[in-house]
Design an enzyme around this catalytic site. Structure first.
Site, PDB file in Angstrom:
ATOM      1  N   GLY A   1       9.319   2.014   7.344  1.00 50.78           N
ATOM      2  CA  GLY A   1       8.789   0.500   6.845  1.00 50.78           C
ATOM      3  C   GLY A   1       7.652   0.562   5.749  1.00 50.78           C
TER       4      GLY A   1
ATOM      5  N   GLN B   1       5.241   3.034   1.320  1.00 50.59           N
ATOM      6  CA  GLN B   1       6.446   2.919   2.300  1.00 50.59           C
ATOM      7  C   GLN B   1       6.775   4.106   2.648  1.00 50.59           C
ATOM      8  OE1 GLN B   1       9.204   0.903  -0.510  1.00 50.59           O
ATOM      9  NE2 GLN B   1      10.685   1.083   1.015  1.00 50.59           N
ATOM     10  N   GLY B   2       7.405   4.175   3.715  1.00 43.48           N
ATOM     11  CA  GLY B   2       8.256   5.343   4.335  1.00 43.48           C
ATOM     12  C   GLY B   2       9.431   4.978   5.128  1.00 43.48           C
TER      13      GLY B   2
ATOM     14  N   VAL C   1       4.102  -0.923   4.145  1.00 44.21           N
ATOM     15  CA  VAL C   1       2.643  -1.263   4.626  1.00 44.21           C
ATOM     16  C   VAL C   1       1.901  -1.944   3.390  1.00 44.21           C
ATOM     17  CG1 VAL C   1       0.344  -0.118   5.443  1.00 44.21           C
ATOM     18  CG2 VAL C   1       2.328   1.026   5.981  1.00 44.21           C
TER      19      VAL C   1
ATOM     20  N   ASP D   1       4.781  14.509  12.329  1.00 40.64           N
ATOM     21  CA  ASP D   1       4.641  14.298  11.064  1.00 40.64           C
ATOM     22  C   ASP D   1       3.482  14.605  10.346  1.00 40.64           C
ATOM     23  OD1 ASP D   1       6.130  13.839   8.784  1.00 40.64           O
ATOM     24  OD2 ASP D   1       6.093  11.704   9.181  1.00 40.64           O
TER      25      ASP D   1
ATOM     26  N   LEU E   1       0.724  -1.209  -0.062  1.00 37.96           N
ATOM     27  CA  LEU E   1       0.055  -0.116   0.052  1.00 37.96           C
ATOM     28  C   LEU E   1       0.900   1.341  -0.007  1.00 37.96           C
ATOM     29  CD1 LEU E   1      -2.771  -0.936   2.593  1.00 37.96           C
ATOM     30  CD2 LEU E   1      -3.076  -0.915   0.364  1.00 37.96           C
TER      31      LEU E   1
END
Length: 786
Positions: free
Chosen positions: A391, A387-388, A393, A516, A385
């Site tokens: 991690g 990415q950051g 998702v 954030d 779904l």
């Protein structure tokens, strides 16, 4: 670091336990002997929120009472109409048990697999005051509810839905809701506007009684407090409700009696509490006291549910002693795994982290790693779904438990966040996120479903948001074939984010800074309602503090364009810096442009919007893709709010309470100066909401105009300004401090921040004092008066 975190967590547990035992001196919970569990609230203090009761939706606790819908003297059309809320006891109860024998249970309820069900009996009495402020006509209704989860009321549950269901779900057996309603608004399916009813999975009552012939008016002009008794016989499968003016004896005859099989209706583990709603008509729904007794059922085969209930409700074991025992067990476990690691190189971190998480009060569901691997098709890229930095998702499907909307055994879509760093720092990130979001309950926050920490893999499981993130709809709609977000949805999304931020800053029992906040962390549910998520950087701050700073490493956290300018100096996150990021999101939503963008010679969206505001044409900033389909007054309101939240001086930014009032249109838009004020550090007026630190000693006082009016707009006046000097990193900096600032600060001190603003290169005039915002909503004090 993990060891230090464990020690701090255990100390916090002891402190929390001590305060809890004090708060329960008059609000007791006990085992009620061998066969029942009891709890009692003679009144309600805000400290019980999140500890003893879960408060969701538009509910609150004030004036010594549970306010199931808002209690306010402010503009009713903004603060009292079309609201829904719930308050639920924080611990679920086992309401039915599947007998292992082949015969039917005492109540005759059949069960699958050849076994019957034994259903718990319960009795409750509560004092309620349904108050009509200023003698207005009341509406809509109040209910005692049995619900499968402690989730917020579903979207669209205002008006006649009593915070229980909505138009899409009303009547569905999957709701697993039973309620006894006190209804003050006549709907087509109601006998009148003053009745009591039994609701099963919907608001069309299966049994009703008109109260007026009995001399009872739920919400009379002159306020009256009522005691309401509800008795349920699990063996007979029958419910009865009684009402009397508070202080009088329980009547001999019920006002409502009806057959009811909870074993065939509600989830095995369910929550007790209250739900209410208002529509165009409104009332104050106040619960002043609450006592309850629930029959105990066997928990031998229920694993952690039974253990959690016993721990939460057991009598005769002081809370502090339980906490000390938990501390000793956790430290003992730590010692064992450390020795094991020395002997055979085993994974210390996984065991320690799991122990810490299980010690959290009211901890979320624990998943096995193989269960989540199967749910995500072995973490297939096609299930990804997003990415950051913390991690990836993945989308997945798991089997629900008793807290799931569909109940145990149902199919539940989830989002699985797999941390990218299975290391000590990764564990710290994981624990920091989990310890904060574990107890957060708000309709505009993404709900945590569970966690897993097997094989060194750190995973958090959230409810799935089918409409993705806000930035995907603002900037990737065409590529993904999505429909452009309309104006009404955009306004609603901004209001939802503001509500969530206000909860984090001022309504939750700790003060939380998100750190954030940005469009990619604003998720959209099936109804396109905003849900603030990704708490990987969020931190709780002490009640008497106003900022959070990393203990080690420091540095500026967040995303360029959303970071408040003072953060580059203090390296601290505050509620003011969260508001700055919110302002960036507001402008992003209205303008359809990212906070960091190139437009008409500007590098930041806020500077371009401020220039348009100065020129008296701020509406030119509205997303052109809307093709004029927006409300001009609301657009100006949002743009001015976005600029006010982007004020360079932290103390000049509005607080979240004022923001919510502005978005509710109960107060006018903030006054915004025509020129963007200069950023001054250290702040001349102590402008940060904390003054526990000062700017770095090697940075002298800096005054900058953060506008970018030296671009194409002012080309004819450059000769009046001193020539800038170019540093090695291609940033243009003022000669007074060039070479003295740290390298990470240089992008902030670029030519975009040292620009000429007046017609002849003069500094902008000092900004006028902002107009005072309307005070926060105040209690009607009706509860105290009653």
């Amino acid at each position: 670091m993990a060891i230090r975190f464990l020690v701090l967590l255990l100390i916090a547990t002891l402190v929390s336990s001590s305060s809890t035992s004090t708060s329960l001196a008059t609000n007791t919970t006990d085992g009620g002997g061998d066969n029942a569990v009891r709890f009692s609230f003679s009144s309600f203090h805000p400290d019980v929120r999140g500890v003893n009761v879960t408060v969701v939706g538009d509910a609150n606790i004030n004036g010594g009472a549970l306010q199931i819908t808002p209690d306010s003297l402010n503009d009713a059309s903004r603060f009292l109409t079309n609201k829904s809320g719930r308050v639920l006891y924080a611990t679920p109860f086992k309401l039915w048990h599947r007998e292992k024998g082949g015969g039917k249970a005492a109540n005759g309820t059949g069960g699958g697999g050849g076994g019957g069900k034994r259903v718990a009996s319960f009795s409750t009495v509560f004092t309620v005051n349904v108050f009509r402020p200023n003698g207005t006509v009341p509406g809509e209704g109040f209910a005692f509810v049995i619900a499968p989860s402690a989730a917020a009321p579903p979207g669209g549950s205002t008006g006649g839905f009593l915070g229980l269901t909505n138009a899409a779900t009303d009547g569905n057996a999957t709701n697993q809701i039973v309620a006894v309603e006190l209804d003050t608004e006549e709907q087509p399916y109601d006998p009148d506007d003053n009745h009591i009813g039994l609701d099963v999975n919907g608001v069309v009552s299966v049994a009703t009684t008109s109260l007026k012939p009995l001399g009872i008016e739920i919400s009379p002009v002159d306020p009256v407090k009522y005691d309401v008794w509800i008795d349920y016989d699990g063996a007979a499968g029958r419910i009865a409700a009684y009402m009397a003016v508070s202080g009088k004896a329980k009547p001999a005859s019920p006002v409502l009696a009806a057959p009811l099989d909870l074993g065939a209706t509600v989830a095995e583990w369910s929550y007790f509490g209250f739900s209410a709603s208002t529509g165009l008509k409104y009332q104050l729904n106040c619960v002043l006291a609450w006592n309850m007794t629930v029959e105990k059922l066997p928990c031998d085969d229920d694993g952690d549910h039974g253990k959690g209930l016993t721990l939460a409700l057991a009598i005769g074991v002081p809370v502090a002693a339980v906490a000390l025992a938990a501390a000793a067990a956790a430290l003992g476990y730590l010692y064992v795994v450390k020795r094991r690691r020395k002997v055979n190189g085993g994974d210390e971190g996984s065991g320690i982290t799991g122990t810490m998480i299980r010690s959290l009060a009211g901890g979320p569901r624990e998943f096995e790693y193989r269960e989540l691997r199967k749910a995500t098709n072995n973490f297939d890229e096609r299930m990804k779904l997003g990415q950051g930095g913390y991690g990836v998702v993945y989308r997945g499907v798991v089997v629900g438990d008793h807290t799931s909307p569909g109940g145990a055994g149902s199919t539940v879509e989830v989002a699985v966040k797999k941390f990218s760093r299975a290391s000590t720092q990764g564990q710290n990130d994981f624990l920091a996120e989990l310890s904060i979001i574990n107890r957060l309950r708000h309709k505009h926050l993404v709900r945590l479903v569970g966690w897993s920490h097997d094989n060194g893999e750190l995973l958090l499981v959230y409810e799935y948001m089918p409409n993705g993130s806000l930035d995907q709809h603002l900037f990737g709609a065409a590529a993904a074939g999505r429909q452009l977000l309309g104006w009404d949805l955009r306004y609603s999304i901004v209001a939802g984010v503001a509500s969530a931020l206000h909860y984090l800053h001022d309504e939750y029992d700790q003060k939380v800074v998100h750190r954030d906040l940005k469009a990619s962390n604003v998720m959209l549910d099936a109804a396109f309602s905003a849900r603030l998520g990704d708490f990987g950087l969020a931190r709780a701050i002490e009640t008497d503090k106003t900022s959070y700073m990393e203990e080690a490493g420091g540095g500026v956290h967040g995303t360029v364009g959303y970071i408040a300018p003072e953060c580059f100096h203090t390296e601290k996150a505050t509620r003011d810096s969260d508001v700055y990021a919110f302002g960036a999101v507001v402008l992003e939503v209205v303008c359809g442009r990212r906070p960091r963008c190139d437009i008409e010679g500007f590098s930041f969206l806020v500077d371009w919007v401020w220039r348009l505001h100065r020129d008296g044409r701020v509406l030119d900033a509205v997303d052109p893709r809307l093709d004029g389909a927006f409300d001009a007054d609301d657009a100006e309101r949002l743009l001015l709010l976005g600029l006010a939240c982007s004020h360079p001086t932290p103390a000049e930014r509005p607080k979240t309470m004022a923001i919510t009032q502005i978005l509710l249109r109960s107060t006018p838009p903030p006054e915004v100066p025509p020129f963007k004020p200069a950023f001054v550090w250290p702040a001349i007026d102590g402008g940060l909401d904390t003054m526990t630190s000062t700017a770095s000693s090697h940075v002298s006082t800096i005054m900058t105009s953060t506008s970018t009016w030296s671009g194409n707009f002012m080309r004819g006046t450059r000769s009046h300004a001193p020539p800038p000097e170019q540093d090695a990193s291609d940033s243009v900096v003022g000669p007074a401090i060039q070479g003295k600032e740290p390298r990470w600060l240089r992008p902030l001190l670029s030519a975009r921040y040292f620009a000429q603003c007046g017609e002849h290169g003069d500094s902008p005039p000092p900004p006028p004092a902002p107009a005072p915002l309307r005070s926060a909503p105040t209690s009607s004090r009706a509860t105290a008066a009653r």
